[in-house]
Design a protein around this motif. Structure first.
Motif, PDB file in Angstrom:
ATOM      1  N   VAL A   1       8.360 -43.387  16.994  1.00 24.59           N
ATOM      2  CA  VAL A   1       9.639 -43.583  16.814  1.00 24.59           C
ATOM      3  C   VAL A   1      10.033 -45.010  16.327  1.00 24.59           C
ATOM      4  N   ASP A   2      10.726 -45.424  14.932  1.00 18.95           N
ATOM      5  CA  ASP A   2      10.532 -46.724  14.448  1.00 18.95           C
ATOM      6  C   ASP A   2      11.216 -47.742  15.477  1.00 18.95           C
ATOM      7  N   LEU A   3      12.934 -46.635  15.133  1.00 17.02           N
ATOM      8  CA  LEU A   3      13.640 -47.448  15.930  1.00 17.02           C
ATOM      9  C   LEU A   3      14.358 -46.974  16.937  1.00 17.02           C
ATOM     10  N   ARG A   4      13.733 -47.374  17.650  1.00 16.05           N
ATOM     11  CA  ARG A   4      13.960 -47.352  19.265  1.00 16.05           C
ATOM     12  C   ARG A   4      15.123 -48.005  19.981  1.00 16.05           C
ATOM     13  N   GLY A   5      15.666 -47.545  21.373  1.00 15.46           N
ATOM     14  CA  GLY A   5      16.270 -47.780  22.406  1.00 15.46           C
ATOM     15  C   GLY A   5      17.604 -47.664  21.596  1.00 15.46           C
ATOM     16  N   MET A   6      18.354 -47.163  20.252  1.00 11.29           N
ATOM     17  CA  MET A   6      19.661 -47.235  20.100  1.00 11.29           C
ATOM     18  C   MET A   6      20.357 -46.081  20.444  1.00 11.29           C
TER      19      MET A   6
END
Length: 91
Positions: free
Chosen positions: A51-56
């Motif tokens: 996962v590149d975009l985390r915590g969204m």
């Protein structure tokens, strides 16, 4: 109904998949959930190397019983947002 009672509406759908772009980027809408599940999924996705975009994740409004979870993976075709979320939640 007394002053201290809160009437909570139910979500229209239990699960919705959003995203019209590449397979590597998706938004999952989870009905009848709140920050409890959103924060747990964020923690699992942060620890997933795919996962590149985390915590969204977000709860659009306190009166809406839904959580939006955004997942974006690396560009190769073998890493889709759907697979990363399914794999991350199965660990």
């Amino acid at each position: 109904m007394s002053v201290n009672e809160v009437k909570i509406k139910r979500a229209e759908t239990a699960f919705e998949l959003r995203g019209t772009g590449p397979d590597s980027s998706r938004t999952f809408v989870l009905g009848d959930e709140d920050h409890t599940l959103g924060n747990a999924l964020r923690h699992v996705l942060i620890n997933d190397a795919r996962v590149d975009l985390r915590g969204m994740y977000c709860v659009p409004h306190p009166s809406e019983p839904v959580v939006h979870v955004r997942v974006q993976t690396a560009q190769p075709a073998n890493n889709s947002g759907d697979e990363a979320t399914a794999g991350g939640s199965g660990d």
